[in-house]
Design a protein around this motif. Structure first.
Motif, PDB file in Angstrom:
ATOM      1  N   THR A 295      55.328 107.601 -61.387  1.00 34.77           N
ATOM      2  CA  THR A 295      55.750 108.537 -60.086  1.00 34.77           C
ATOM      3  C   THR A 295      55.234 108.067 -58.865  1.00 34.77           C
ATOM      4  OG1 THR A 295      56.101 110.419 -61.638  1.00 34.77           O
ATOM      5  CG2 THR A 295      55.775 110.626 -59.057  1.00 34.77           C
ATOM      6  N   GLY A 296      53.597 107.600 -58.894  1.00 33.37           N
ATOM      7  CA  GLY A 296      53.267 107.227 -57.804  1.00 33.37           C
ATOM      8  C   GLY A 296      53.525 105.791 -57.481  1.00 33.37           C
ATOM      9  N   ALA A 297      53.543 104.875 -58.505  1.00 33.87           N
ATOM     10  CA  ALA A 297      53.939 103.489 -58.409  1.00 33.87           C
ATOM     11  C   ALA A 297      55.142 103.192 -57.521  1.00 33.87           C
ATOM     12  CB  ALA A 297      53.830 102.422 -59.715  1.00 33.87           C
ATOM     13  N   SER A 298      56.069 104.258 -57.630  1.00 37.19           N
ATOM     14  CA  SER A 298      57.570 103.917 -57.269  1.00 37.19           C
ATOM     15  C   SER A 298      57.604 104.625 -56.096  1.00 37.19           C
ATOM     16  CB  SER A 298      58.494 104.307 -58.243  1.00 37.19           C
ATOM     17  OG  SER A 298      58.305 105.805 -58.638  1.00 37.19           O
ATOM     18  N   VAL A 299      56.837 105.436 -55.230  1.00 35.71           N
ATOM     19  CA  VAL A 299      56.877 106.010 -54.017  1.00 35.71           C
ATOM     20  C   VAL A 299      57.306 105.070 -53.010  1.00 35.71           C
ATOM     21  CG1 VAL A 299      55.837 106.933 -52.233  1.00 35.71           C
ATOM     22  CG2 VAL A 299      55.287 107.787 -54.515  1.00 35.71           C
ATOM     23  N   PRO A 300      58.787 105.331 -52.296  1.00 35.23           N
ATOM     24  CA  PRO A 300      59.196 104.487 -51.403  1.00 35.23           C
ATOM     25  C   PRO A 300      58.175 104.336 -50.072  1.00 35.23           C
ATOM     26  CG  PRO A 300      60.751 105.928 -52.002  1.00 35.23           C
ATOM     27  CD  PRO A 300      59.488 106.438 -52.758  1.00 35.23           C
ATOM     28  N   GLN A 301      58.268 103.137 -49.716  1.00 34.41           N
ATOM     29  CA  GLN A 301      57.270 102.950 -48.722  1.00 34.41           C
ATOM     30  C   GLN A 301      57.993 102.797 -47.136  1.00 34.41           C
ATOM     31  OE1 GLN A 301      54.080 102.887 -49.073  1.00 34.41           O
ATOM     32  NE2 GLN A 301      54.428 103.554 -50.876  1.00 34.41           N
ATOM     33  N   VAL A 302      58.690 103.778 -46.806  1.00 35.53           N
ATOM     34  CA  VAL A 302      59.499 103.946 -45.896  1.00 35.53           C
ATOM     35  C   VAL A 302      58.930 104.032 -44.459  1.00 35.53           C
ATOM     36  CG1 VAL A 302      61.543 105.313 -44.848  1.00 35.53           C
ATOM     37  CG2 VAL A 302      61.270 105.369 -47.119  1.00 35.53           C
ATOM     38  N   GLY A 303      57.764 104.654 -44.404  1.00 35.77           N
ATOM     39  CA  GLY A 303      56.950 104.538 -43.014  1.00 35.77           C
ATOM     40  C   GLY A 303      56.597 103.105 -42.485  1.00 35.77           C
ATOM     41  N   PRO A 304      55.847 102.352 -43.550  1.00 40.47           N
ATOM     42  CA  PRO A 304      55.833 100.956 -43.104  1.00 40.47           C
ATOM     43  C   PRO A 304      57.027 100.176 -42.865  1.00 40.47           C
ATOM     44  CG  PRO A 304      54.312 101.579 -45.256  1.00 40.47           C
ATOM     45  CD  PRO A 304      55.351 102.864 -44.953  1.00 40.47           C
ATOM     46  N   MET A 305      58.215 100.530 -43.727  1.00 42.72           N
ATOM     47  CA  MET A 305      59.345  99.871 -43.248  1.00 42.72           C
ATOM     48  C   MET A 305      59.826 100.045 -42.017  1.00 42.72           C
ATOM     49  SD  MET A 305      61.311  99.925 -47.175  1.00 42.72           S
ATOM     50  CE  MET A 305      60.490  99.040 -48.640  1.00 42.72           C
ATOM     51  N   VAL A 306      59.686 101.436 -41.619  1.00 36.86           N
ATOM     52  CA  VAL A 306      60.084 101.711 -40.027  1.00 36.86           C
ATOM     53  C   VAL A 306      59.337 100.903 -39.324  1.00 36.86           C
ATOM     54  CG1 VAL A 306      60.653 103.598 -38.500  1.00 36.86           C
ATOM     55  CG2 VAL A 306      61.165 103.820 -40.821  1.00 36.86           C
ATOM     56  N   ARG A 307      57.893 101.085 -39.482  1.00 38.17           N
ATOM     57  CA  ARG A 307      57.169 100.239 -38.330  1.00 38.17           C
ATOM     58  C   ARG A 307      57.564  98.890 -38.367  1.00 38.17           C
ATOM     59  NH1 ARG A 307      53.900 104.612 -40.164  1.00 38.17           N
ATOM     60  NH2 ARG A 307      52.665 105.554 -38.613  1.00 38.17           N
ATOM     61  N   ALA A 308      57.819  98.249 -39.427  1.00 41.57           N
ATOM     62  CA  ALA A 308      58.219  97.060 -39.427  1.00 41.57           C
ATOM     63  C   ALA A 308      59.347  96.611 -38.653  1.00 41.57           C
ATOM     64  CB  ALA A 308      58.400  96.262 -40.948  1.00 41.57           C
ATOM     65  N   ARG A 309      60.411  97.448 -38.847  1.00 38.05           N
ATOM     66  CA  ARG A 309      61.593  97.472 -38.020  1.00 38.05           C
ATOM     67  C   ARG A 309      61.488  97.576 -36.448  1.00 38.05           C
ATOM     68  NH1 ARG A 309      66.812  99.192 -41.531  1.00 38.05           N
ATOM     69  NH2 ARG A 309      65.974  98.996 -43.642  1.00 38.05           N
ATOM     70  N   TRP A 310      60.377  98.391 -36.198  1.00 40.00           N
ATOM     71  CA  TRP A 310      60.122  98.461 -34.855  1.00 40.00           C
ATOM     72  C   TRP A 310      59.196  97.126 -34.218  1.00 40.00           C
ATOM     73  CZ3 TRP A 310      62.032 101.305 -31.538  1.00 40.00           C
ATOM     74  CH2 TRP A 310      62.131 102.950 -31.738  1.00 40.00           C
ATOM     75  N   GLY A 311      58.540  96.546 -35.214  1.00 39.03           N
ATOM     76  CA  GLY A 311      57.926  95.015 -34.909  1.00 39.03           C
ATOM     77  C   GLY A 311      58.984  94.217 -34.640  1.00 39.03           C
ATOM     78  N   VAL A 312      59.917  94.133 -35.319  1.00 38.62           N
ATOM     79  CA  VAL A 312      61.048  93.133 -34.852  1.00 38.62           C
ATOM     80  C   VAL A 312      61.866  93.539 -33.613  1.00 38.62           C
ATOM     81  CG1 VAL A 312      63.346  92.346 -35.473  1.00 38.62           C
ATOM     82  CG2 VAL A 312      61.593  92.711 -37.258  1.00 38.62           C
ATOM     83  N   LYS A 313      61.899  94.594 -33.335  1.00 38.07           N
ATOM     84  CA  LYS A 313      62.741  95.278 -32.032  1.00 38.07           C
ATOM     85  C   LYS A 313      61.908  95.019 -30.901  1.00 38.07           C
ATOM     86  CE  LYS A 313      66.738  97.022 -33.189  1.00 38.07           C
ATOM     87  NZ  LYS A 313      68.194  96.554 -32.498  1.00 38.07           N
ATOM     88  N   LEU A 314      60.473  95.209 -31.131  1.00 38.70           N
ATOM     89  CA  LEU A 314      59.659  95.261 -29.964  1.00 38.70           C
ATOM     90  C   LEU A 314      58.344  94.159 -29.972  1.00 38.70           C
ATOM     91  CD1 LEU A 314      59.102  99.341 -29.820  1.00 38.70           C
ATOM     92  CD2 LEU A 314      60.635  97.883 -28.450  1.00 38.70           C
ATOM     93  N   GLN A 315      58.943  93.075 -30.501  1.00 36.85           N
ATOM     94  CA  GLN A 315      57.888  92.016 -30.457  1.00 36.85           C
ATOM     95  C   GLN A 315      57.282  91.658 -29.119  1.00 36.85           C
ATOM     96  OE1 GLN A 315      59.347  88.814 -32.561  1.00 36.85           O
ATOM     97  NE2 GLN A 315      58.256  87.496 -31.124  1.00 36.85           N
ATOM     98  N   GLY A 316      56.206  91.736 -28.710  1.00 39.32           N
ATOM     99  CA  GLY A 316      55.670  91.563 -27.571  1.00 39.32           C
ATOM    100  C   GLY A 316      55.836  92.364 -26.522  1.00 39.32           C
ATOM    101  N   SER A 317      56.369  93.593 -26.709  1.00 36.81           N
ATOM    102  CA  SER A 317      56.536  94.464 -25.407  1.00 36.81           C
ATOM    103  C   SER A 317      55.527  95.648 -25.526  1.00 36.81           C
ATOM    104  CB  SER A 317      57.857  95.217 -25.904  1.00 36.81           C
ATOM    105  OG  SER A 317      58.176  96.394 -25.144  1.00 36.81           O
ATOM    106  N   PRO A 318      55.087  96.316 -24.311  1.00 35.06           N
ATOM    107  CA  PRO A 318      54.251  96.994 -24.056  1.00 35.06           C
ATOM    108  C   PRO A 318      54.635  98.323 -24.878  1.00 35.06           C
ATOM    109  CG  PRO A 318      55.378  96.864 -22.211  1.00 35.06           C
ATOM    110  CD  PRO A 318      55.709  95.466 -23.108  1.00 35.06           C
ATOM    111  N   LEU A 319      55.669  98.441 -25.231  1.00 34.58           N
ATOM    112  CA  LEU A 319      56.174  99.613 -26.144  1.00 34.58           C
ATOM    113  C   LEU A 319      55.785  99.684 -27.555  1.00 34.58           C
ATOM    114  CD1 LEU A 319      60.080  99.978 -24.898  1.00 34.58           C
ATOM    115  CD2 LEU A 319      58.203 101.683 -24.495  1.00 34.58           C
ATOM    116  N   MET A 320      55.034  98.639 -27.993  1.00 33.89           N
ATOM    117  CA  MET A 320      54.497  98.700 -29.417  1.00 33.89           C
ATOM    118  C   MET A 320      53.628  99.830 -29.605  1.00 33.89           C
ATOM    119  SD  MET A 320      55.959  96.702 -31.389  1.00 33.89           S
ATOM    120  CE  MET A 320      54.519  97.039 -32.915  1.00 33.89           C
TER     121      MET A 320
END
Length: 432
Positions: free
Chosen positions: A131-156
């Motif tokens: 149950t714990g091992a399979s918890v979806p890591q959605v929060g880190p995945m959303v943060r990674a998507r922001w990293g792609v969108k805002l690379q080098g931006s002060p909005l990070m």
């Protein structure tokens, strides 16, 4: 092994609009396509531990047993989450999410059935691990998507604050929903609902393929060496720091549940935890609206010192109002530390290892929470009502000592992000 996906251009910020702000952040092209399903998919995360505690305590009569089962879930999540993040960096988020949510749903329902059948404790532990091992890591995945969108931006920094606020909104709603379901419907309702929300929300988020960070291509591009985020010294310091934050979450969950039951008002548990999470959310909103001039590593030290001081006062509370006030203060001290820690990842970790780095931090919170739930449960069973509040004090003080000793490792140095920069940039590359 790898596959090519559509890449995403980093969001540009003009000088006229360089001041960070939530309005500007939310106008980022394509952001809403992953924000809404991402919010739905991470909501169950805030329900899981409390739902397990309330169900197992009901069927066994022991907070110690309930805390131990919840801790097994947290430990397995902490151990497996970084590998989930590494696989997502390498093969894509969807490839990890879809099987993960299916396994988690089945495991969570199995744990529920075993608890209702009064199965032996060892059987509950066996079900808690997947149950714990399979918890979806959605929060880190959303943060990674922001990293792609805002690379080098002060909005990070603003994005990090926004994600912290979103996390805390789930921790306002999650405990309230779990408590309401477990007390007003049936003790199993919280865990069943958590499994159902994970399945639906996770699959919806996985369907947003256009915004996931690009993965490696097998040929036609230069090869880039892949490095583990754990090899970055600053990440190891942040892991210890986030362990202390996890001790606050875990200690609060068990201790608030025990306190409200001791005064004959179990329904207040979700309200008090909601006040704690609301303080976290409000301070997160404020952090994201400020154009900081103080370096992130210095902000982390200051914010964490305030957190340790506030958490050290929790065990002295003997009334609902005082506990609510202290919980609000502790919550307000958590968000600045979380936000700054996640912001530091962007400057310390190579782009191709950031999802893994985020999952290490998320896993550290889960591990600290698991340890805190276990210890706090034992203290509540064996000592006085409220003894579990000693756990947040001990966890944050120890983490603060480590942070003060090793704070120089959080200062970004040239070359920190030189490895695996192809992932999350304009051109897909091959990653081993």
């Amino acid at each position: 092994m790898g596959s090519t996906v559509t890449t995403t251009e980093p969001e540009k910020t003009s000088p006229a609009s360089s001041r960070p702000g939530y309005g500007q952040l939310l106008r980022t092209r394509g952001a809403w396509t992953f924000l809404l399903p991402g919010f739905a998919a991470r909501q169950p995360f805030a329900m899981l531990t409390l739902s397990i505690v309330l169900l197992v305590q009901h069927t066994t009569g022991s907070y110690g047993a309930a805390g131990a089962v919840a801790a097994a879930t947290g430990v397995s999540m902490a151990l497996f989450a970084p590998y989930s993040g590494r696989l997502a960096d390498r093969y894509g988020q969807r490839a990890v999410l879809v099987p993960g949510v299916l396994v988690h749903t089945l495991a969570g329902l199995s744990l529920t059935a075993l608890a209702l059948a009064h199965a032996p404790l060892w059987a509950l532990f066996l079900a808690a691990v997947p149950t714990g091992a399979s918890v979806p890591q959605v929060g880190p995945m959303v943060r990674a998507r922001w990293g792609v969108k805002l690379q080098g931006s002060p909005l990070m920094t603003t994005a990090a604050a926004f994600e912290s606020v979103t996390d805390e909104l789930t921790f306002v709603l999650g405990p309230l929903l779990a408590t309401a379901l477990c007390t007003a419907v049936t003790p199993a309702a919280g865990l069943v609902t958590e499994a159902a929300l994970t399945l639906v929300g996770g699959l919806l988020f996985a369907a947003q393929k256009s915004t996931q960070p690009p993965v490696s291509a097998d040929s036609g591009h230069a090869r880039v060496e892949h490095t583990s985020a754990l090899r970055v010294p600053g990440v190891r310091v942040l892991i210890v720091t986030f362990l202390g934050i996890g001790s606050v979450f875990g200690g609060m969950q068990v201790s608030l549940a025990a306190f409200t039951e001791s005064i004959g008002e179990p329904g207040l548990n979700g309200v008090l935890y909601g006040v704690f999470a609301a303080g976290n959310m409000l301070s997160g909103i404020a952090c994201g609206a400020i154009a900081w001039k103080v370096a992130p590593h210095k902000r982390l030290v200051l914010g964490y010192t305030a957190l340790a001081l506030a958490a050290s006062a929790l065990w002295t509370a003997h009334s609902v109002l005082l506990l609510a006030a202290l919980g609000l203060l502790v919550g307000m001290c958590i968000a600045p530390s979380l936000i700054t820690g996640y912001t530091l990842v962007e400057s310390l970790v190579p782009a191709g290892a950031r999802t893994e780095a985020f999952t290490w931090l998320t896993g550290a919170v889960a591990l600290g929470q698991a340890a805190a739930v276990t210890v706090a449960g034992q203290l509540e069973d064996r000592l006085w009502d409220g003894a579990g509040f000693l756990v947040p004090m001990a966890g944050t003080v120890l983490a603060l000592a480590t942070l003060l000793t090793l704070r120089s490792r959080l200062v970004p140095r040239p070359g920190n992000r030189a490895v695996a920069r192809g992932v999350g940039h304009r051109v897909p590359v091959t990653v081993d």
